[in-house]
Design a protein around this motif. Structure first.
Motif, mmCIF file in Angstrom:
data_model
loop_
_atom_site.group_PDB
_atom_site.id
_atom_site.type_symbol
_atom_site.label_atom_id
_atom_site.label_comp_id
_atom_site.label_asym_id
_atom_site.label_seq_id
_atom_site.Cartn_x
_atom_site.Cartn_y
_atom_site.Cartn_z
ATOM 1 N N ILE A 94 0.867 -1.173 0.000
ATOM 2 C CA ILE A 94 0.000 0.000 0.000
ATOM 3 C C ILE A 94 0.908 1.229 0.000
ATOM 4 O O ILE A 94 1.855 1.295 0.785
ATOM 5 C CB ILE A 94 -0.915 0.047 1.245
ATOM 6 C CG1 ILE A 94 -1.844 -1.161 1.295
ATOM 7 C CG2 ILE A 94 -1.726 1.332 1.272
ATOM 8 C CD1 ILE A 94 -2.691 -1.226 2.548
ATOM 9 N N VAL A 95 0.611 2.176 -0.892
ATOM 10 C CA VAL A 95 1.320 3.453 -0.925
ATOM 11 C C VAL A 95 0.315 4.539 -0.562
ATOM 12 O O VAL A 95 -0.728 4.667 -1.198
ATOM 13 C CB VAL A 95 1.944 3.727 -2.307
ATOM 14 C CG1 VAL A 95 2.665 5.058 -2.310
ATOM 15 C CG2 VAL A 95 2.900 2.599 -2.698
ATOM 16 N N VAL A 111 4.154 7.103 2.119
ATOM 17 C CA VAL A 111 4.388 5.950 2.984
ATOM 18 C C VAL A 111 4.088 4.682 2.195
ATOM 19 O O VAL A 111 2.958 4.484 1.734
ATOM 20 C CB VAL A 111 3.496 6.006 4.245
ATOM 21 C CG1 VAL A 111 3.718 4.781 5.114
ATOM 22 C CG2 VAL A 111 3.754 7.294 5.026
ATOM 23 N N THR A 112 5.115 3.835 2.027
ATOM 24 C CA THR A 112 4.958 2.555 1.345
ATOM 25 C C THR A 112 5.105 1.456 2.390
ATOM 26 O O THR A 112 6.106 1.405 3.102
ATOM 27 C CB THR A 112 6.018 2.382 0.246
ATOM 28 O OG1 THR A 112 5.926 3.475 -0.668
ATOM 29 C CG2 THR A 112 5.825 1.077 -0.509
ATOM 30 N N VAL A 131 -4.601 10.064 6.502
ATOM 31 C CA VAL A 131 -4.353 9.512 5.174
ATOM 32 C C VAL A 131 -5.145 10.354 4.176
ATOM 33 O O VAL A 131 -6.374 10.365 4.207
ATOM 34 C CB VAL A 131 -4.771 8.031 5.091
ATOM 35 C CG1 VAL A 131 -4.604 7.518 3.661
ATOM 36 C CG2 VAL A 131 -3.970 7.186 6.072
ATOM 37 N N HIS A 132 -4.409 11.079 3.314
ATOM 38 C CA HIS A 132 -5.080 11.895 2.297
ATOM 39 C C HIS A 132 -5.560 11.046 1.132
ATOM 40 O O HIS A 132 -6.618 11.318 0.569
ATOM 41 C CB HIS A 132 -4.144 12.978 1.780
ATOM 42 C CG HIS A 132 -4.096 14.174 2.658
ATOM 43 N ND1 HIS A 132 -3.262 15.218 2.416
ATOM 44 C CD2 HIS A 132 -4.772 14.515 3.785
ATOM 45 C CE1 HIS A 132 -3.419 16.147 3.350
ATOM 46 N NE2 HIS A 132 -4.326 15.729 4.191
ATOM 47 N N SER A 133 -4.742 10.060 0.746
ATOM 48 C CA SER A 133 -5.140 9.211 -0.371
ATOM 49 C C SER A 133 -4.367 7.900 -0.346
ATOM 50 O O SER A 133 -3.293 7.806 0.236
ATOM 51 C CB SER A 133 -4.903 9.917 -1.712
ATOM 52 O OG SER A 133 -3.523 10.163 -1.912
ATOM 53 N N VAL A 134 -4.972 6.900 -0.981
ATOM 54 C CA VAL A 134 -4.306 5.634 -1.247
ATOM 55 C C VAL A 134 -3.847 5.734 -2.698
ATOM 56 O O VAL A 134 -4.666 5.779 -3.614
ATOM 57 C CB VAL A 134 -5.265 4.438 -1.044
ATOM 58 C CG1 VAL A 134 -4.564 3.135 -1.384
ATOM 59 C CG2 VAL A 134 -5.803 4.419 0.379
ATOM 60 N N ASP A 135 -2.527 5.806 -2.908
ATOM 61 C CA ASP A 135 -1.994 6.072 -4.238
ATOM 62 C C ASP A 135 -1.648 4.816 -5.031
ATOM 63 O O ASP A 135 -1.553 4.872 -6.257
ATOM 64 C CB ASP A 135 -0.749 6.955 -4.128
ATOM 65 C CG ASP A 135 -1.090 8.337 -3.581
ATOM 66 O OD1 ASP A 135 -2.276 8.707 -3.595
ATOM 67 O OD2 ASP A 135 -0.165 9.038 -3.134
ATOM 68 N N GLU A 136 -1.452 3.692 -4.338
ATOM 69 C CA GLU A 136 -1.137 2.441 -5.033
ATOM 70 C C GLU A 136 -1.463 1.281 -4.101
ATOM 71 O O GLU A 136 -1.266 1.368 -2.891
ATOM 72 C CB GLU A 136 0.352 2.397 -5.396
ATOM 73 C CG GLU A 136 0.779 1.151 -6.117
ATOM 74 C CD GLU A 136 2.260 1.128 -6.449
ATOM 75 O OE1 GLU A 136 2.699 0.132 -7.025
ATOM 76 O OE2 GLU A 136 2.983 2.091 -6.123
#
Length: 94
Positions: free
Chosen positions: A14-15, A58-59, A80-85
């Motif tokens: 999760i990124v 954060v990865t 957490v602003h967004s889940v990028d990956e």
């Protein structure tokens, strides 16, 4: 026939885009995430800093539970602003 639970895909990476206060420090923040059950590795990169907050990439790698990770971040005063990956698979080597 294989157990259906063993066939269920797992979240392996999760990124996240995270905003947190300056305290805790980045090493302390990363160690906290790294000590969580199922977490095998954590990479925290500072993207931006201002007077009161830090924006981080954060990865997290391992056998992950997003809601637990988000709760841990929130316990430290982060958001957490967004889940990028997200990487999901039945095996880690996908």
């Amino acid at each position: 026939m294989a157990d259906k639970k063993s066939q269920k895909p797992k979240v392996w990476r999760i990124v996240l885009d995270v905003l947190k206060p300056h305290d805790p420090s980045l090493p302390e923040f990363a160690k906290s995430l790294g000590s969580m059950e199922g977490v095998e590795g954590v990479d925290v990169a500072l993207l931006e800093i201002d007077k009161e907050t830090e924006t981080l990439k954060v990865t997290v790698d391992g056998n992950l539970d997003y809601s637990e990770i988000r709760s841990e971040i929130e316990d430290w005063g982060g958001v957490v602003h967004s889940v990028d990956e997200v990487i999901v698979g039945k095996k880690k080597d996908i």
